[in-house]
Design an enzyme around this catalytic site. Structure first.
Site, mmCIF file in Angstrom:
data_model
loop_
_atom_site.group_PDB
_atom_site.id
_atom_site.type_symbol
_atom_site.label_atom_id
_atom_site.label_comp_id
_atom_site.label_asym_id
_atom_site.label_seq_id
_atom_site.Cartn_x
_atom_site.Cartn_y
_atom_site.Cartn_z
ATOM 1 N N ALA A 39 47.565 34.120 39.386
ATOM 2 C CA ALA A 39 46.412 34.597 38.653
ATOM 3 C C ALA A 39 46.129 36.080 38.840
ATOM 4 C CB ALA A 39 45.188 33.802 39.095
ATOM 5 N N CYS A 40 45.314 36.628 37.912
ATOM 6 C CA CYS A 40 44.907 38.031 37.960
ATOM 7 C C CYS A 40 43.451 38.153 37.525
ATOM 8 C CB CYS A 40 45.755 38.877 37.026
ATOM 9 S SG CYS A 40 47.512 38.797 37.316
ATOM 10 N N THR A 41 42.906 39.371 37.625
ATOM 11 C CA THR A 41 41.585 39.674 37.094
ATOM 12 C C THR A 41 41.686 40.988 36.332
ATOM 13 O OG1 THR A 41 40.558 38.628 39.026
ATOM 14 C CG2 THR A 41 39.148 39.992 37.627
#
Length: 489
Positions: free
Chosen positions: A21-23
């Protein structure tokens, strides 16, 4: 971030599911303190996976067709390939998994934000896992070829339509005219929207775009986006109810309430005061928001470093690795980047990539100008095994030590890096002033100024990092001595 795929039985045909995941944070130029456009993202995967900063020179014709390291996706070699930079995994040798960078035409890309498309959409149009385009290919295929952000959207969109997407993703494109954000809807469907100039956008592993206006120049999409949704009952036209891309092609699940919603909610409440949204109701979160005050690069850095500090959900201060809320800043972040475009300056200094190795809450952002042509060697080396020379591992060693005693060690690291970033900002102003004074009449000397600045800044950052590592080791040695002292009589 997606680096590997897992088989899923959510639908009748197997699909790949993003495992990591990333933001992402995107800010329009009317919402920033200096009139710049900002594209930012944390790349989260594995702490041992070293990143390398790669400079790709311009080529009359690339030596070979692009071949993905993740699947069987290929793409023809580019003619008149533009110069560009990438943040690549060590084992790709710069050929793929580029993640982020600028090209010589002034286009920047951040690829990708892993998103989860809806199971109903994927049941009728699954990902093309074997030969479709994915995170591994996007930057290295797109940046050598496009001269505007919109061209980047259109090229990626055509590839998705023709060859398919191998996974769900969101990709940000930026140039001097603005920011575009593209999201997949399924294996061959996609849409993109230009970020409103006076607002910001936040994404955390979900499809976030909703409105689609087919005849508006600020929107782009696959030609059959709406008709495909109607044909397969993903969208049923109702009087007064407009097509909603998120409802048709994305999803909201129980897992989102702890993994994704808290990150978006926290950033929106950080930047826009007075919101009354509830953290568990992500379906109602605004897509674009005006900040309460105009945002700077430092504000974006602060957002990317957030781990719910000052609350009961801070996993580090509370020594709780089982915390339900997934923080924005995680130890397994490989790198964090902030692409800033200041349209009123020459591309060489007006486009800057701030990059931090490893965990953002324990790292330092260093500015790399688009005009840099000589990358400091320490940035270009490093593998999945610790060493003493790569920048990646020098930063990672310090972070690993600091994590052993967060409450005592992290304030020491954070204070030192904050001072370094402030000092570097002053030096940037000096460099830019010198550059502007000579770049027209003395272009080679102006470029040399940039390369010298980058080398010295990296050298100083690594010297500080090694000093901090020794400081923490000294304290750790003392603490261990006191714990197992066995002093005697």
């Amino acid at each position: 971030m997606k680096k590997i795929t897992l088989l899923s039985a959510l639908i009748t045909s197997a699909i790949t599911v993003p495992a990591f995941a990333c933001t992402t944070i995107l800010v329009g130029n009317q919402a920033t303190t200096d009139g710049s456009f900002i594209v930012a993202r944390n790349e989260d995967y594995q702490a041992n996976n070293a990143k390398q900063f790669i400079y790709h020179p311009a080529e009359a014709k690339q030596k070979a067709d692009f071949k993905s390291n993740a699947n069987d996706f290929t793409y023809p070699a580019a003619e008149n390939a533009l110069e560009y930079t990438s943040l690549s995994d060590f084992d790709t040798h710069g050929t793929s998994m580029g993640e982020a960078g600028f090209n010589s035409a002034g286009v920047g890309i951040s690829a990708t934000e892993t998103i989860y498309n809806g199971t109903q959409a994927l049941a009728v149009d699954p990902y093309v896992t074997k030969t479709g385009i994915g995170e591994d290919a996007i930057e290295n295929v797109i940046l050598p070829r496009v001269k505007t952000a919109k061209e980047g959207v259109e090229l990626l969109g055509k590839i998705i339509e023709k060859q398919g997407a191998s996974e769900g993703f969101g990709v940000a494109f930026v140039d001097k005219t603005g920011i575009w954000y593209l999201e997949t809807g399924s294996g061959h469907q996609w849409m993109a929207q230009k970020i409103p100039a006076n607002k910001y956008f936040v994404s955390a592993n979900q499809g976030r775009l909703t409105t689609y206006k087919p005849h508006n120049p600020d929107y782009l999409a696959s030609p059959t986006l709406v008709s495909f949704a109607e044909q397969h009952a993903l969208y049923t036209p109702v009087t007064g109810e407009a097509f909603n891309f998120h409802k048709a092609y994305s999803q909201d699940t129980k897992n989102d309430q702890t993994y994704n919603y808290p990150r978006v909610w926290t950033l929106q409440h950080m930047y826009t005061k007075g919101l009354n949204t509830k953290i568990t109701q992500g379906e109602s979160f605004p897509i674009f928001l005006k900040p309460s005050h105009k945002l700077s690069v430092a504000d974006v850095e602060q957002g990317l470093r957030n781990h719910y500090q000052g609350t009961s959900h801070d996993p580090y201060a509370n020594s709780n690795p089982k915390e339900a809320y997934r923080p924005i800043s995680v130890f397994r972040t490989q790198e964090s980047h902030i692409l800033q475009v200041r349209p009123n300056l020459p591309i060489a200094i007006g486009e800057t990539e701030y990059m931090a190795y490893g965990m953002t809450a324990l790292s330092v952002y260093i500015p790399y100008y688009q005009g840099m042509t000589e990358v400091p060697k320490a940035l270009t080396i490093g593998t999945d095994k610790a060493d003493n020379l790569s920048a990646n591992w020098q930063f990672r060693k310090l972070q690993t030590i600091a994590m052993t005693n967060w409450n005592e060690f992290s304030p020491i690291v954070q204070k030192a890096y904050q001072q370094f970033e402030q000092q570097t900002a002053v030096k940037q102003q000096e460099l830019e002033k010198q550059y502007l004074a000579i770049y027209k009449k003395q272009p080679k000397q102006a470029q040399a100024l940039i390369n010298q600045f980058e080398q010295k800044t990296v050298d100083n950052a690594l010297a500080l990092t090694n000093e901090l590592t020794n400081t923490l080791l000294t304290k750790m040695t003392h603490n261990t001595d006191m714990l197992y002292h066995f002093e005697g009589a």
